[in-house]
Structure formats: structure tokens, C-alpha cells
Design a protein around this motif. Structure first.
Motif, PDB file in Angstrom:
ATOM      1  N   MET A   1     -10.989 116.040 -25.045  1.00  0.00           N
ATOM      2  CA  MET A   1      -9.874 116.710 -24.415  1.00  0.00           C
ATOM      3  C   MET A   1     -10.128 118.222 -24.399  1.00  0.00           C
ATOM      4  O   MET A   1     -10.568 118.797 -25.378  1.00  0.00           O
ATOM      5  CB  MET A   1      -8.588 116.411 -25.174  1.00  0.00           C
ATOM      6  CG  MET A   1      -7.385 116.979 -24.513  1.00  0.00           C
ATOM      7  SD  MET A   1      -5.897 116.331 -25.294  1.00  0.00           S
ATOM      8  CE  MET A   1      -4.729 117.441 -24.660  1.00  0.00           C
ATOM      9  N   ARG A   2      -9.862 118.843 -23.302  1.00  0.00           N
ATOM     10  CA  ARG A   2     -10.062 120.281 -23.133  1.00  0.00           C
ATOM     11  C   ARG A   2      -8.809 121.045 -23.567  1.00  0.00           C
ATOM     12  O   ARG A   2      -7.697 120.517 -23.538  1.00  0.00           O
ATOM     13  CB  ARG A   2     -10.337 120.597 -21.670  1.00  0.00           C
ATOM     14  CG  ARG A   2     -11.641 120.018 -21.182  1.00  0.00           C
ATOM     15  CD  ARG A   2     -11.869 120.397 -19.751  1.00  0.00           C
ATOM     16  NE  ARG A   2     -13.143 119.870 -19.305  1.00  0.00           N
ATOM     17  CZ  ARG A   2     -13.686 120.146 -18.147  1.00  0.00           C
ATOM     18  NH1 ARG A   2     -13.062 120.936 -17.296  1.00  0.00           N
ATOM     19  NH2 ARG A   2     -14.848 119.644 -17.811  1.00  0.00           N
ATOM     20  N   PRO A   3      -9.002 122.323 -23.909  1.00  0.00           N
ATOM     21  CA  PRO A   3      -7.830 123.150 -24.221  1.00  0.00           C
ATOM     22  C   PRO A   3      -6.933 123.291 -22.993  1.00  0.00           C
ATOM     23  O   PRO A   3      -7.367 123.102 -21.849  1.00  0.00           O
ATOM     24  CB  PRO A   3      -8.439 124.502 -24.584  1.00  0.00           C
ATOM     25  CG  PRO A   3      -9.849 124.216 -24.946  1.00  0.00           C
ATOM     26  CD  PRO A   3     -10.246 123.028 -24.134  1.00  0.00           C
ATOM     27  N   GLU A   4      -5.701 123.635 -23.237  1.00  0.00           N
ATOM     28  CA  GLU A   4      -4.748 123.818 -22.151  1.00  0.00           C
ATOM     29  C   GLU A   4      -4.557 125.295 -21.863  1.00  0.00           C
ATOM     30  O   GLU A   4      -4.756 126.140 -22.725  1.00  0.00           O
ATOM     31  CB  GLU A   4      -3.400 123.193 -22.517  1.00  0.00           C
ATOM     32  CG  GLU A   4      -3.464 121.688 -22.661  1.00  0.00           C
ATOM     33  CD  GLU A   4      -2.128 121.084 -23.039  1.00  0.00           C
ATOM     34  OE1 GLU A   4      -1.273 121.776 -23.630  1.00  0.00           O
ATOM     35  OE2 GLU A   4      -1.927 119.902 -22.741  1.00  0.00           O
ATOM     36  N   VAL A   5      -4.185 125.583 -20.617  1.00  0.00           N
ATOM     37  CA  VAL A   5      -3.827 126.942 -20.227  1.00  0.00           C
ATOM     38  C   VAL A   5      -2.363 126.935 -19.806  1.00  0.00           C
ATOM     39  O   VAL A   5      -1.855 125.932 -19.321  1.00  0.00           O
ATOM     40  CB  VAL A   5      -4.709 127.488 -19.078  1.00  0.00           C
ATOM     41  CG1 VAL A   5      -6.136 127.685 -19.532  1.00  0.00           C
ATOM     42  CG2 VAL A   5      -4.655 126.596 -17.869  1.00  0.00           C
ATOM     43  N   LYS A   6      -1.713 128.053 -20.027  1.00  0.00           N
ATOM     44  CA  LYS A   6      -0.312 128.204 -19.646  1.00  0.00           C
ATOM     45  C   LYS A   6      -0.242 129.267 -18.569  1.00  0.00           C
ATOM     46  O   LYS A   6      -0.714 130.391 -18.752  1.00  0.00           O
ATOM     47  CB  LYS A   6       0.515 128.611 -20.856  1.00  0.00           C
ATOM     48  CG  LYS A   6       1.982 128.754 -20.600  1.00  0.00           C
ATOM     49  CD  LYS A   6       2.661 129.183 -21.912  1.00  0.00           C
ATOM     50  CE  LYS A   6       4.136 129.002 -21.871  1.00  0.00           C
ATOM     51  NZ  LYS A   6       4.752 129.388 -23.161  1.00  0.00           N
ATOM     52  N   ILE A   7       0.339 128.930 -17.454  1.00  0.00           N
ATOM     53  CA  ILE A   7       0.472 129.851 -16.337  1.00  0.00           C
ATOM     54  C   ILE A   7       1.968 130.124 -16.153  1.00  0.00           C
ATOM     55  O   ILE A   7       2.769 129.194 -16.057  1.00  0.00           O
ATOM     56  CB  ILE A   7      -0.122 129.250 -15.045  1.00  0.00           C
ATOM     57  CG1 ILE A   7      -1.601 128.936 -15.274  1.00  0.00           C
ATOM     58  CG2 ILE A   7       0.067 130.193 -13.869  1.00  0.00           C
ATOM     59  CD1 ILE A   7      -2.227 128.084 -14.209  1.00  0.00           C
ATOM     60  N   VAL A   8       2.319 131.407 -16.121  1.00  0.00           N
ATOM     61  CA  VAL A   8       3.715 131.797 -15.966  1.00  0.00           C
ATOM     62  C   VAL A   8       3.869 132.573 -14.671  1.00  0.00           C
ATOM     63  O   VAL A   8       3.193 133.573 -14.449  1.00  0.00           O
ATOM     64  CB  VAL A   8       4.190 132.658 -17.153  1.00  0.00           C
ATOM     65  CG1 VAL A   8       5.645 133.078 -16.965  1.00  0.00           C
ATOM     66  CG2 VAL A   8       3.999 131.934 -18.470  1.00  0.00           C
ATOM     67  N   ASN A   9       4.769 132.099 -13.804  1.00  0.00           N
ATOM     68  CA  ASN A   9       5.102 132.820 -12.585  1.00  0.00           C
ATOM     69  C   ASN A   9       6.116 133.887 -12.971  1.00  0.00           C
ATOM     70  O   ASN A   9       7.239 133.574 -13.378  1.00  0.00           O
ATOM     71  CB  ASN A   9       5.685 131.853 -11.548  1.00  0.00           C
ATOM     72  CG  ASN A   9       5.994 132.543 -10.237  1.00  0.00           C
ATOM     73  OD1 ASN A   9       6.470 133.670 -10.218  1.00  0.00           O
ATOM     74  ND2 ASN A   9       5.739 131.837  -9.151  1.00  0.00           N
ATOM     75  N   LEU A  10       5.722 135.147 -12.883  1.00  0.00           N
ATOM     76  CA  LEU A  10       6.583 136.235 -13.330  1.00  0.00           C
ATOM     77  C   LEU A  10       7.822 136.418 -12.461  1.00  0.00           C
ATOM     78  O   LEU A  10       8.824 136.948 -12.919  1.00  0.00           O
ATOM     79  CB  LEU A  10       5.794 137.539 -13.402  1.00  0.00           C
ATOM     80  CG  LEU A  10       4.636 137.551 -14.405  1.00  0.00           C
ATOM     81  CD1 LEU A  10       3.885 138.872 -14.343  1.00  0.00           C
ATOM     82  CD2 LEU A  10       5.138 137.285 -15.807  1.00  0.00           C
ATOM     83  N   GLU A  11       7.759 135.974 -11.213  1.00  0.00           N
ATOM     84  CA  GLU A  11       8.918 136.107 -10.330  1.00  0.00           C
ATOM     85  C   GLU A  11       9.987 135.068 -10.650  1.00  0.00           C
ATOM     86  O   GLU A  11      11.171 135.378 -10.657  1.00  0.00           O
ATOM     87  CB  GLU A  11       8.483 135.989  -8.870  1.00  0.00           C
ATOM     88  CG  GLU A  11       7.628 137.159  -8.413  1.00  0.00           C
ATOM     89  CD  GLU A  11       7.167 137.014  -6.977  1.00  0.00           C
ATOM     90  OE1 GLU A  11       7.676 136.121  -6.254  1.00  0.00           O
ATOM     91  OE2 GLU A  11       6.295 137.801  -6.580  1.00  0.00           O
ATOM     92  N   THR A  12       9.541 133.853 -10.913  1.00  0.00           N
ATOM     93  CA  THR A  12      10.515 132.774 -11.135  1.00  0.00           C
ATOM     94  C   THR A  12      10.681 132.424 -12.606  1.00  0.00           C
ATOM     95  O   THR A  12      11.658 131.785 -12.981  1.00  0.00           O
ATOM     96  CB  THR A  12      10.075 131.499 -10.389  1.00  0.00           C
ATOM     97  OG1 THR A  12       8.833 131.047 -10.950  1.00  0.00           O
ATOM     98  CG2 THR A  12       9.916 131.744  -8.898  1.00  0.00           C
TER      99      THR A  12
END
Length: 71
Positions: A1-12
Motif C-alpha cells: 500500500m502506498r502513502p496517501e496524499v491530502k489535497i485541499v481546495n482552498l476556495e471550497t
């Protein structure tokens, strides 16, 4: 299993968490390898410093003695 990334939309403010893709994972592995090599080099340098001090002590010299001799 690979590490996870967290993506945050700064507008929403919406957050997305997903597994790393191939390119991200390759970069991650490269970063980890560089970090491990740096840590290993630091440990080897510290071990060499300790060994050098032990050799000086065995000869009855200190680091200050070497400085006084200009070494």
C-alpha cells in the motif's frame, strides 16, 4: 500500500485523500532514499570523529594540542 496524499481546495475547503500516483510515489521514494543517505553519512561522520578523538587520546593528545600545532 502506498502513502496517501491530502489535497485541499482552498476556495471550497473540500479535502480529498487518495493514494499516491506513480510519479508522486517515485518522488517519495527518492526523497526517502536521499534522507536515509544523509542520516547514514551523518552517523559515519560522527563515528569517524569519535574514532579520531580516541586515537588522539591514545597518543596523549587533545584537540587543543593539535590546534596549538596548527593542525
Amino acid at each position: 500500500m502506498r502513502p496517501e496524499v491530502k489535497i485541499v481546495n482552498l476556495e471550497t475547503g473540500k479535502e480529498t485523500v487518495r493514494e499516491m500516483n506513480d510519479e508522486e510515489f517515485a518522488n517519495y521514494q527518492s526523497d526517502v532514499a536521499r534522507y536515509e543517505a544523509k542520516i547514514k553519512a551523518q552517523a559515519e561522520a560522527e563515528a569517524a570523529k569519535v574514532a579520531a578523538k580516541a586515537k588522539l587520546a591514545a597518543l596523549g593528545l587533545t584537540a587543543d594540542d593539535l590546534k596549538a600545532l596548527g593542525l
